[in-house]
Design an enzyme around this catalytic site. Structure first.
Site, mmCIF file in Angstrom:
data_model
loop_
_atom_site.group_PDB
_atom_site.id
_atom_site.type_symbol
_atom_site.label_atom_id
_atom_site.label_comp_id
_atom_site.label_asym_id
_atom_site.label_seq_id
_atom_site.Cartn_x
_atom_site.Cartn_y
_atom_site.Cartn_z
ATOM 1 N N LYS A 193 0.853 -1.190 0.000
ATOM 2 C CA LYS A 193 0.000 0.000 0.000
ATOM 3 C C LYS A 193 0.886 1.236 0.000
ATOM 4 C CE LYS A 193 -4.202 1.376 -0.301
ATOM 5 N NZ LYS A 193 -5.001 0.982 -1.462
ATOM 6 N N SER B 225 -8.595 -0.446 -5.120
ATOM 7 C CA SER B 225 -8.759 -0.040 -3.732
ATOM 8 C C SER B 225 -10.236 0.241 -3.459
ATOM 9 C CB SER B 225 -7.867 1.162 -3.428
ATOM 10 O OG SER B 225 -7.529 1.193 -2.057
#
Length: 609
Positions: A203, A401
């Site tokens: 991430k 996401s």
């Protein structure tokens, strides 16, 4: 009559803009004139002659949803006889090409470009190319010409029967790159503090604010993603008889570009020609005389109006498939015109769920994600729809996401092989300006009734205890994200944990991992929705949010603001473009409005060139 209104109203507008007031002409009189112009424009309509070429400008910006028009843009299109808008929706482009395929008046398509660059993603280009292939399979001609070919343009042009290049032109063929702007040093220099929380070793959205270069994990996932997208490029252009994927890669590895003569020798183009020679060829093809000014033609947007009028004859009572666009950053609340507002989209989906005339829904997602809270609000409505009627997800250039969060409960999920998806992870980012203020002689003092009463302040760094609380919330949201995928996609928890970690995947890999059901574009998703709803051949598609008419735009703008000058914006020079890009990177921070400071978003600066 059209010319009379065109030039008369243009003169009136010039006076209005020059004086900067609307008092020169009464609002009622102005609207009457404009209404007459709009009506005459519609009545005239574009004219399609026999043996015409459909002209497709490859530099056109192709969006998912209908762009919001300014009054100036709407007026400019109305007053212009033959000017082409620089933006069309993907569905308009594809349906227009498909309509031309069946129209005996259209001989072929002429591909060209009026700009040196295009912002269209490869997933969008793949869908357009499929439409061009269907057109060609119908026995119709495609001719492409440009002064220079970029890779994105060549991706489309490679389908052509003949590719032409200016004798002094070139072909860019240097592969793909993704450059990240790291702001850490600048923020430190000016005294802006950054504290982050995150879950998922891939991430990397926070990295530009805390690092000075990509982490090994971020570089690994970016390299793999670029490799997948480039692999699709090579496979696609390899279909051209005169060149192979190996030959293209050789140019990439050794040259990066080919001058015109080299491009012809190696088979990348069929012939070198000047523009007047191309026009002469197209005149002959369309049956025009040598002394005629140009060849018989109609622009893509002009022909789109013709094909849309033909499709509008479909019975109003036909069952409806609702096509809903989720394009842009996901934010909490209503959001702006270029954002996906969680509350706004959820309400739209809720209304469609309750509408008995809507038999199926296609959710077109083109979003890097954003607010976790807003994503959850939208996802809940998708889940409820799936329990009562089919909702098929079509992923565009990027649905990652938060974009994947809102997609997960789709009855079926479609993506292109080069769609950017996945990125199942969560991060939090908290800025503070204490050092910046102190350097200017500014200090803050706070009185509070509890130790965490000012946890949302930007005037100091968060304490270790506060960061632990925020990290706990981020961990909980990540756990919710994982469970969501396990439940919606019927995947083992261990597998989801392994393929999550915030890692970005290409569409083709996402299908192999079970995150996507089918590879295909928007058209395939619509057909799947019709099949799941058992609608047969009798159905129509309605788009949401519904676009405003020219008259609606004009009235809204006239009542609320001054008219803008009808002057096209020139392309910025390279330095200005870089500064604008930097500004956009920094301004993305303003979209971070999640109440829990938790975000499911792609890396901030993830762009492919």
């Amino acid at each position: 009559m059209r010319d009379f209104f065109k030039y008369t109203f243009a003169s009136i507008l010039g006076t209005i803009v020059g004086l900067g007031v609307l008092g020169v002409l009464s609002l009622g009189g102005l609207l009457i004139v404009v209404g007459t112009i709009a009506t005459s424009s519609k009545d005239a309509g574009p004219n399609v002659e026999n043996n015409s070429m459909l002209v497709f400008d490859l530099s056109m910006n192709i969006t998912d949803s209908q762009p919001t028009s300014t009054t100036a843009e709407a007026l400019s299109r109305t007053l212009s006889e033959d000017s082409e808008p620089n933006t069309m929706t993907l569905r308009q482009v594809v349906e227009t090409i498909d309509a031309a395929r069946e129209d005996d008046r259209i001989l072929g398509i002429y591909l060209h470009s009026t700009s040196s660059s295009t912002s269209n993603g490869f997933a969008t280009l793949r869908e357009v190319r499929s439409a061009l292939e269907r057109f060609q399979d119908a026995g119709k001609t495609i001719i492409a010409y440009d002064q220079d070919w970029s890779e994105g343009e060549y991706y489309l042009a490679s389908v052509s029967d003949e590719i032409l290049l200016n004798p002094l032109g070139m072909i860019e063929m240097n592969g793909l790159s993704s450059e990240t702007t790291f702001l850490t040093g600048g923020l430190q220099k000016y005294g802006v503090g950054v504290q982050v929380t995150r879950v998922g070793k891939y991430k990397s959205a926070v990295e530009p604010f805390v690092l000075t270069q990509s982490s090994p994990e971020s570089r690994q996932q970016t390299e793999k993603l670029l490799s997948d997208i480039w692999g699709d490029f090579l496979t696609t252009v390899d279909r051209r008889e005169k060149i192979s994927a190996q030959q293209v890669q050789q140019v990439v590895n050794t040259r990066g570009m080919l001058m015109a003569t080299e491009a012809e020798q190696q088979g990348f183009v069929d012939r070198l020609a000047y523009f007047d020679e191309v026009v002469a060829q197209l005149k002959e093809l369309t049956g025009q005389k040598e002394e005629d000014r140009t060849f018989r033609q109609i622009g893509l947007s002009g022909y789109a109006a013709v094909s849309e009028d033909q499709r509008a004859t479909k019975a109003r009572s036909a069952p409806q498939i609702a096509l809903v666009y989720a394009e842009g950053e996901i934010v909490s609340g209503e959001g702006g015109s270029t954002q996906v507002g969680g509350d706004r989209l959820a309400k739209q989906l809720r209304d469609l769920r309750r509408d008995e005339d809507v038999k199926a829904i296609v959710l077109r997602v083109n979003s890097p994600g954003g607010s976790a809270t807003a994503s959850e609000v939208i996802q809940r409505e998708v889940q409820l729809i799936a329990e009562s009627k089919p909702i098929v997800v079509s992923m565009g250039n990027v649905a990652a996401s938060g974009g994947y969060w809102i997609s997960s409960y789709g009855s079926k999920i479609f993506a292109q092989p080069n769609t950017i998806t996945g990125s199942i992870g969560v991060f939090g980012m908290l800025l503070n300006i204490q050092s910046l203020g102190n350097k200017q002689g500014i200090n803050w003092d706070v009185v509070k009734t509890g130790p965490y009463a000012d946890i949302d302040t930007i005037t100091r760094p968060r304490t270790a205890q506060e960061m632990a609380i925020i990290q706990q919330m981020v961990d909980g949201i990540y756990e919710r994200f994982l469970n969501l995928i396990v439940e919606s996609r019927n995947l083992p928890a261990q597998k989801v944990s392994e393929i999550a970690q915030g890692r970005v995947w290409s569409g083709q890999e996402a299908k192999q991992l079970g995150l996507v059901d089918e590879l295909g574009g928007l058209n395939e998703a619509i057909l799947a929705a019709a099949e799941l709803a058992e609608l047969g051949e009798d159905w129509k598609v309605e788009e949401y949010p519904q676009t405003r008419t020219f008259e609606q735009i004009l009235i809204e703008r006239l009542l609320g603001s001054r008219l803008k000058a009808l002057v096209p914006t020139p392309e910025p020079d390279p330095l200005t473009a870089q500064l604008q890009e930097l500004y956009e990177e920094v301004s993305m921070v303003k979209n971070l409005n999640d109440p829990f400071h938790a975000y499911t978003r792609l890396p901030f600066t993830f762009q492919i060139r």
